[in-house]
Design a protein around this motif. Structure first.
Motif, short mmCIF file in Angstrom:
data_model
loop_
_atom_site.label_atom_id
_atom_site.label_comp_id
_atom_site.label_asym_id
_atom_site.label_seq_id
_atom_site.Cartn_x
_atom_site.Cartn_y
_atom_site.Cartn_z
N SER A 1 -4.09 12.51 -0.30
CA SER A 1 -4.33 13.92 -0.60
C SER A 1 -5.68 14.11 -1.27
CB SER A 1 -3.21 14.46 -1.49
OG SER A 1 -3.22 13.78 -2.73
N ASP A 2 -5.98 13.26 -2.23
CA ASP A 2 -7.27 13.37 -2.91
C ASP A 2 -8.43 13.12 -1.96
OD1 ASP A 2 -6.30 13.98 -5.48
OD2 ASP A 2 -5.82 11.88 -5.83
N ARG A 3 -8.24 12.11 -1.11
CA ARG A 3 -9.33 11.79 -0.19
C ARG A 3 -9.59 12.96 0.75
NH1 ARG A 3 -7.72 7.17 1.32
NH2 ARG A 3 -6.55 7.84 3.13
N LYS A 4 -8.52 13.58 1.23
CA LYS A 4 -8.70 14.75 2.10
C LYS A 4 -9.44 15.86 1.39
CE LYS A 4 -5.02 14.32 5.55
NZ LYS A 4 -3.63 13.90 5.35
N LEU A 5 -9.07 16.08 0.14
CA LEU A 5 -9.74 17.13 -0.63
C LEU A 5 -11.23 16.84 -0.77
CD1 LEU A 5 -9.90 19.59 -2.42
CD2 LEU A 5 -9.01 18.23 -4.32
N VAL A 6 -11.56 15.61 -1.16
CA VAL A 6 -12.97 15.25 -1.34
C VAL A 6 -13.73 15.40 -0.03
CG1 VAL A 6 -14.54 13.36 -1.86
CG2 VAL A 6 -12.53 13.74 -3.29
N LEU B 1 -8.98 6.29 -2.65
CA LEU B 1 -8.20 7.43 -3.15
C LEU B 1 -6.87 7.59 -2.41
CD1 LEU B 1 -10.48 8.16 -4.91
CD2 LEU B 1 -10.65 10.39 -3.84
N ARG B 2 -5.93 8.24 -3.08
CA ARG B 2 -4.70 8.65 -2.40
C ARG B 2 -5.09 9.61 -1.27
NH1 ARG B 2 -2.76 11.51 -6.71
NH2 ARG B 2 -1.93 12.90 -5.13
N GLY C 1 -3.37 7.03 -14.65
CA GLY C 1 -3.63 5.67 -14.18
C GLY C 1 -5.07 5.52 -13.79
N LYS C 2 -5.41 4.31 -13.39
CA LYS C 2 -6.79 4.04 -13.01
C LYS C 2 -7.19 4.89 -11.81
CE LYS C 2 -9.52 -0.01 -11.78
NZ LYS C 2 -9.40 -1.34 -11.13
N ASP C 3 -6.28 5.02 -10.86
CA ASP C 3 -6.57 5.84 -9.68
C ASP C 3 -6.94 7.26 -10.07
OD1 ASP C 3 -5.85 3.61 -8.29
OD2 ASP C 3 -3.85 4.32 -7.77
N ALA C 4 -6.23 7.79 -11.06
CA ALA C 4 -6.46 9.19 -11.45
C ALA C 4 -7.88 9.39 -11.96
CB ALA C 4 -5.44 9.61 -12.50
#
Lengths: 200, 200
Positions: free
Chosen positions: B118-123, B115-116, B52-55
């Motif tokens: 989980s992704d935001r935390k990772l970044v 970002l979702r 998706g676009k988010d990905a």
DNA sequence: TCATCTTGTTAATGAGCGTTAACGTCCTGC
DNA sequence: GCAGGACGTTAACGCTCATTAACAAGATGA
């Protein structure tokens, strides 16, 4: 009708909250219902005060650019004849703005493209004048600095000063006064270093 | 299947164009149809390559943060034992990145909130590690600089180096090499000036 | 006392857009 | 030579969201 003394007019409340929300989640990321809720009215009630969501953003961005330019011109006039003092005053003014109006600073270089053509042109013109004001002063203080380099240096220092929104809010900083002093020293040091190209 | 030699894989094409478009008009400001059109396919064809676009945004931001951190660690290891050299190398690497991947630099501090979780935390974790890497090196070079001030100074220098997207594209600059040298001098000058607080 | 302006409200409208469905086509490997 | 995956296409769905319609209620002032 709210007068000067009691807090803010409804319009000003809306602008303030809209600025905060736009800065936090982006212009497209926040809905009119949220902006309304933030000031206690709901959704379409905003249209009694603004022509639309775009108009809020436009007023914010034009206001920011105008304030920066006006304040800069005033400071330049106050210390006219003493370039060093003018530059210090410009730096100080920009830092005050960056520290006191973080949301607006964030908007300032993030959402410009969402404006109608005419508004965008106006904002860009105000920004350009502000940059030119700095460039002139910088070249007076550092005559060896060529104009393209001076312009690039000014943009770089803006980036430096506008970095305040990225610094963790409260305790991790040296306090407002300390942060302001630190940024001021760094800005002057950056300009100084930019100018040593004359020796090479 | 496109191999290493012939240009980019379809996935990479998409990421590159998406980065450019996101940087120009914001994540919400660009539609999937536009991204598709930019690589010659149209609209929903993208879903053969991304969930998706988010990905797409997630992969871009994680990739940026990861690259910066990896490169920074490598440079720190290469010049280990010589803090001055490490700092210069970090500055040089960041400048290369800022000059060669302007759209990514823009995205990096503009669209993180989309970002979702989980992704935001990772970044954020990758970004934090990158900042800490710089802070450690800066404090080795300038031992008088307290940690909060060092951290603020690092953020400020990031702002300075990341200002490249705001500089008019072509002729107004002193050329790529000149711009890189200018930014390098300014960054070092800013750190230097930050450190003189010890005398006060 | 009654028009009117101001400032809201909720319901409806309509466009934009991400995503999915359903359907082709070409290349590849057995 | 043909089964199947890779890669696209267009059409349709459904949701979000800015904007407008229609209506109400309190202040103001003649």
């Amino acid at each position: 009708m709210a007068t000067r003394t009691d807090a803010l007019t409804r319009r000003e409340q809306i602008l303030k909250e809209a600025a905060r929300l736009f800065a936090e989640r982006g212009f497209h990321g926040v809905g009119v219902d949220e902006i309304g809720a933030a000031v206690g009215i709901s959704g379409p009630g905003l249209y009694r005060h603004f022509a639309g969501k775009d108009a809020m953003l436009a007023e914010l961005l034009v206001g920011i650019s105008g304030q920066l330019l006006t304040g800069g011109k005033r400071r330049a006039a106050e210390a006219a004849g003493n370039p060093e003092a003018v530059l210090d005053s410009l730096v100080e003014g920009h830092i005050d703005f960056a520290l006191d109006d973080r949301p607006l600073i964030t908007l300032h270089d993030r959402e410009l493209d969402r404006l109608r053509d005419s508004d965008r042109k106006l904002v860009r013109q105000l920004q350009r004048q502000y940059v030119e004001l700095w460039v002139e002063v910088v070249r007076e203080v550092y005559p060896d600095l060529a104009e393209p380099a001076a312009r690039a240096a000014v943009h770089a220092v803006f980036g430096l000063l506008n970095s305040t929104p990225h610094m963790g809010r409260p305790g991790s900083l040296p306090g407002r006064a300390g942060t302001a002093a630190l940024l001021h020293r760094m800005a002057r040091g950056a300009f100084e270093a930019a100018a040593v190209s004359a020796s090479a």
